[in-house]
Write a protein that holds these residues in place. Structure first.
Motif, PDB file in Angstrom:
ATOM      1  N   ASP A  40      34.894  -9.655 -19.887  1.00  0.00           N
ATOM      2  CA  ASP A  40      36.253  -9.466 -20.285  1.00  0.00           C
ATOM      3  C   ASP A  40      36.771 -10.654 -20.851  1.00  0.00           C
ATOM      4  O   ASP A  40      37.107 -11.799 -19.882  1.00  0.00           O
ATOM      5  CB  ASP A  40      36.881  -8.885 -19.163  1.00  0.00           C
ATOM      6  CG  ASP A  40      38.290  -8.448 -19.333  1.00  0.00           C
ATOM      7  OD1 ASP A  40      38.739  -8.241 -20.604  1.00  0.00           O
ATOM      8  OD2 ASP A  40      39.090  -8.436 -18.389  1.00  0.00           O
ATOM      9  N   GLU A  44      44.470 -12.461 -18.491  1.00  0.00           N
ATOM     10  CA  GLU A  44      44.640 -12.375 -17.218  1.00  0.00           C
ATOM     11  C   GLU A  44      43.281 -11.913 -16.784  1.00  0.00           C
ATOM     12  O   GLU A  44      42.690 -10.923 -17.448  1.00  0.00           O
ATOM     13  CB  GLU A  44      45.738 -11.475 -16.803  1.00  0.00           C
ATOM     14  CG  GLU A  44      47.123 -11.697 -17.398  1.00  0.00           C
ATOM     15  CD  GLU A  44      47.655 -13.195 -16.727  1.00  0.00           C
ATOM     16  OE1 GLU A  44      47.136 -13.278 -15.549  1.00  0.00           O
ATOM     17  OE2 GLU A  44      48.349 -13.607 -17.373  1.00  0.00           O
ATOM     18  N   ASP A  45      42.735 -12.312 -15.495  1.00  0.00           N
ATOM     19  CA  ASP A  45      41.733 -11.950 -14.916  1.00  0.00           C
ATOM     20  C   ASP A  45      41.941 -10.405 -14.399  1.00  0.00           C
ATOM     21  O   ASP A  45      43.067 -10.285 -13.718  1.00  0.00           O
ATOM     22  CB  ASP A  45      41.255 -12.895 -13.601  1.00  0.00           C
ATOM     23  CG  ASP A  45      40.067 -12.637 -13.483  1.00  0.00           C
ATOM     24  OD1 ASP A  45      39.799 -11.418 -12.952  1.00  0.00           O
ATOM     25  OD2 ASP A  45      39.317 -13.507 -12.754  1.00  0.00           O
ATOM     26  N   GLN A  46      41.262  -9.613 -14.633  1.00  0.00           N
ATOM     27  CA  GLN A  46      41.584  -8.086 -14.129  1.00  0.00           C
ATOM     28  C   GLN A  46      40.619  -7.789 -13.005  1.00  0.00           C
ATOM     29  O   GLN A  46      40.254  -6.604 -13.053  1.00  0.00           O
ATOM     30  CB  GLN A  46      41.151  -7.308 -15.437  1.00  0.00           C
ATOM     31  CG  GLN A  46      42.245  -7.636 -16.610  1.00  0.00           C
ATOM     32  CD  GLN A  46      42.192  -6.437 -17.667  1.00  0.00           C
ATOM     33  OE1 GLN A  46      43.067  -5.739 -17.741  1.00  0.00           O
ATOM     34  NE2 GLN A  46      41.456  -6.753 -18.819  1.00  0.00           N
ATOM     35  N   ARG A  47      39.907  -8.963 -12.466  1.00  0.00           N
ATOM     36  CA  ARG A  47      38.889  -8.682 -11.265  1.00  0.00           C
ATOM     37  C   ARG A  47      39.640  -7.562 -10.183  1.00  0.00           C
ATOM     38  O   ARG A  47      38.856  -6.688  -9.880  1.00  0.00           O
ATOM     39  CB  ARG A  47      38.551  -9.670 -10.618  1.00  0.00           C
ATOM     40  CG  ARG A  47      37.431  -9.742  -9.795  1.00  0.00           C
ATOM     41  CD  ARG A  47      36.978 -10.950  -9.237  1.00  0.00           C
ATOM     42  NE  ARG A  47      36.968 -11.882 -10.485  1.00  0.00           N
ATOM     43  CZ  ARG A  47      36.099 -12.441 -11.273  1.00  0.00           C
ATOM     44  NH1 ARG A  47      34.734 -11.892 -11.103  1.00  0.00           N
ATOM     45  NH2 ARG A  47      36.076 -13.274 -12.108  1.00  0.00           N
ATOM     46  N   TYR A  61      31.277  -7.882 -13.204  1.00  0.00           N
ATOM     47  CA  TYR A  61      32.307  -8.242 -14.194  1.00  0.00           C
ATOM     48  C   TYR A  61      32.671  -9.704 -14.046  1.00  0.00           C
ATOM     49  O   TYR A  61      32.335 -10.498 -13.383  1.00  0.00           O
ATOM     50  CB  TYR A  61      33.620  -8.098 -13.211  1.00  0.00           C
ATOM     51  CG  TYR A  61      34.937  -8.248 -14.256  1.00  0.00           C
ATOM     52  CD1 TYR A  61      35.292  -7.576 -15.200  1.00  0.00           C
ATOM     53  CD2 TYR A  61      35.750  -9.277 -13.799  1.00  0.00           C
ATOM     54  CE1 TYR A  61      36.766  -7.877 -15.960  1.00  0.00           C
ATOM     55  CE2 TYR A  61      36.906  -9.588 -14.344  1.00  0.00           C
ATOM     56  CZ  TYR A  61      37.507  -8.952 -15.258  1.00  0.00           C
ATOM     57  OH  TYR A  61      38.572  -9.258 -15.847  1.00  0.00           O
ATOM     58  N   HIS A  63      34.920 -12.680 -16.155  1.00  0.00           N
ATOM     59  CA  HIS A  63      36.328 -12.953 -17.107  1.00  0.00           C
ATOM     60  C   HIS A  63      35.998 -14.395 -17.638  1.00  0.00           C
ATOM     61  O   HIS A  63      35.572 -15.229 -17.097  1.00  0.00           O
ATOM     62  CB  HIS A  63      37.389 -12.980 -16.189  1.00  0.00           C
ATOM     63  CG  HIS A  63      38.630 -13.476 -16.593  1.00  0.00           C
ATOM     64  ND1 HIS A  63      39.164 -14.815 -16.598  1.00  0.00           N
ATOM     65  CD2 HIS A  63      39.564 -12.712 -17.840  1.00  0.00           C
ATOM     66  CE1 HIS A  63      40.135 -14.777 -17.291  1.00  0.00           C
ATOM     67  NE2 HIS A  63      40.451 -13.606 -17.971  1.00  0.00           N
ATOM     68  N   HIS A  65      38.628 -16.837 -20.323  1.00  0.00           N
ATOM     69  CA  HIS A  65      39.803 -16.478 -21.303  1.00  0.00           C
ATOM     70  C   HIS A  65      39.467 -16.820 -22.588  1.00  0.00           C
ATOM     71  O   HIS A  65      38.511 -17.425 -23.039  1.00  0.00           O
ATOM     72  CB  HIS A  65      40.625 -17.983 -20.942  1.00  0.00           C
ATOM     73  CG  HIS A  65      42.154 -18.165 -21.266  1.00  0.00           C
ATOM     74  ND1 HIS A  65      42.355 -18.368 -22.564  1.00  0.00           N
ATOM     75  CD2 HIS A  65      43.197 -17.938 -20.765  1.00  0.00           C
ATOM     76  CE1 HIS A  65      43.591 -18.390 -22.971  1.00  0.00           C
ATOM     77  NE2 HIS A  65      44.375 -17.924 -21.712  1.00  0.00           N
TER      78      HIS A  65
END
Length: 316
Positions: A40, A44-47, A61, A63, A65
């Protein structure tokens, strides 16, 4: 036998990521046999949101930037690193719609192709879907033609630039068609593909599918274009600049490696693979078949910089 599927998804600033994940699980006949690798590339980190999914334990997952990424091939190579021995791989984009029982349909197609090839790959450009009044509407196909991927006639490979543009052409047929090119946005194969044809992280965007196709072929894999494609793709408008293109937007200005550098590095790398020394190593040509054999099968002759039509004008 429980046939497991590793679903590889590289997402870049894509608001459709969670739609894709949820739809894949909702439409699968055996959702418990799916494992998702999600890279991803979002601000924003969507963890936490991933953790809130009812199938969170099936999602691996990562992440990153957007200003720290190096393009789609780098992201897909990262997703490949999350493979854990699943029986099959499905590589898709992060903006997809699925048919009911899509997993069983792909497994059944693959099983039939095993009668024709020891290492079949199911791949082509998926049909599109669009949202109409907020409801996803797929463009249905009737299963009478296969979408065969062929180079645009406008450009031959040159010694300076091996990158080609490909298009999908219809071929009336009653069985999957042996092809020479893959769609990186829809590729289904045995799980060993991940280890035998590792994604080249040094490519950027252009030439990604050419590299995959030739490297797979020279390692003994066969590409087939199916009659029925149980997934659909939300396409962008051609010629339009999007923030969700890696080379556009404010993140581009902050990167250590600009897109111009990444494009040039990838161009040189593809030229070396297809018209140089074959790029020795894991990201180079295989030893099961030769580039000459690929040329004879596909009509794409990189050595002599010519393209011919192996279908004799039957594509429409």
């Amino acid at each position: 036998m429980k046939e497991t599927i590793f679903v590889s998804i590289a997402s870049y600033l894509d608001p459709m990521l969670f739609f894709t994940l949820n739809d894949a699980v909702a439409k699968a006949r055996h959702p418990e046999r799916l494992s998702f690798a999600v890279v991803d590339q979002s601000v924003e980190d969507q963890r936490e949101a991933i953790g809130g999914l009812p199938f969170a334990q099936q999602v691996r997952y990562v992440h990153v930037h957007p200003q720290d990424t190096l393009g789609v091939c780098w992201a897909r190579a990262t997703a490949f690193s999350l493979y854990d021995g699943e029986d099959y791989i499905l590589q898709i984009d992060s903006h997809m719609l699925f048919e009911e029982d899509w997993d069983q349909k792909l497994l059944a197609q693959h099983a039939k192709l095993r009668l024709r090839s020891a290492k079949p790959i199911v791949s082509t450009y998926p049909y599109r879907f669009d949202f109409v009044d907020g409801v996803p509407q797929p463009m249905k196909n009737e299963g009478r033609t296969a979408l065969v991927l062929r180079p645009h006639p406008e450009k031959n490979p040159t010694q300076e630039d091996a990158v080609l543009r490909f298009m999908a052409r219809h071929l009336f047929t009653d069985e999957p068609v042996l092809g020479c090119h893959v769609s990186a946005g829809f590729l289904f194969a045995g799980g060993s593909f991940v280890e035998e044809v590792p994604y080249d992280p040094y490519l950027y965007f252009h030439g990604e599918e050419q590299s995959l196709a030739v490297r797979a072929f020279t390692r003994g894999w066969d590409i087939f274009h199916p009659l029925l494609i149980p997934v659909y793709h939300l396409y962008k408008s051609e010629g339009t600049a999007y923030q969700t293109h890696h080379w556009h937007g404010e993140n581009e200005a902050r990167r250590a490696f600009r897109s111009s550098y990444l494009l040039e590095r990838a161009r040189k790398r593809l030229n070396r693979l297809l018209m140089g020394d074959g790029l020795p190593g894991a990201y180079g040509l295989g030893s099961v078949r030769t580039l000459k054999q690929y040329s004879e099968m596909s009509g794409i002759d990189y050595a002599n910089q010519r393209i011919s039509d192996p279908f004799g004008g039957k594509l429409c």
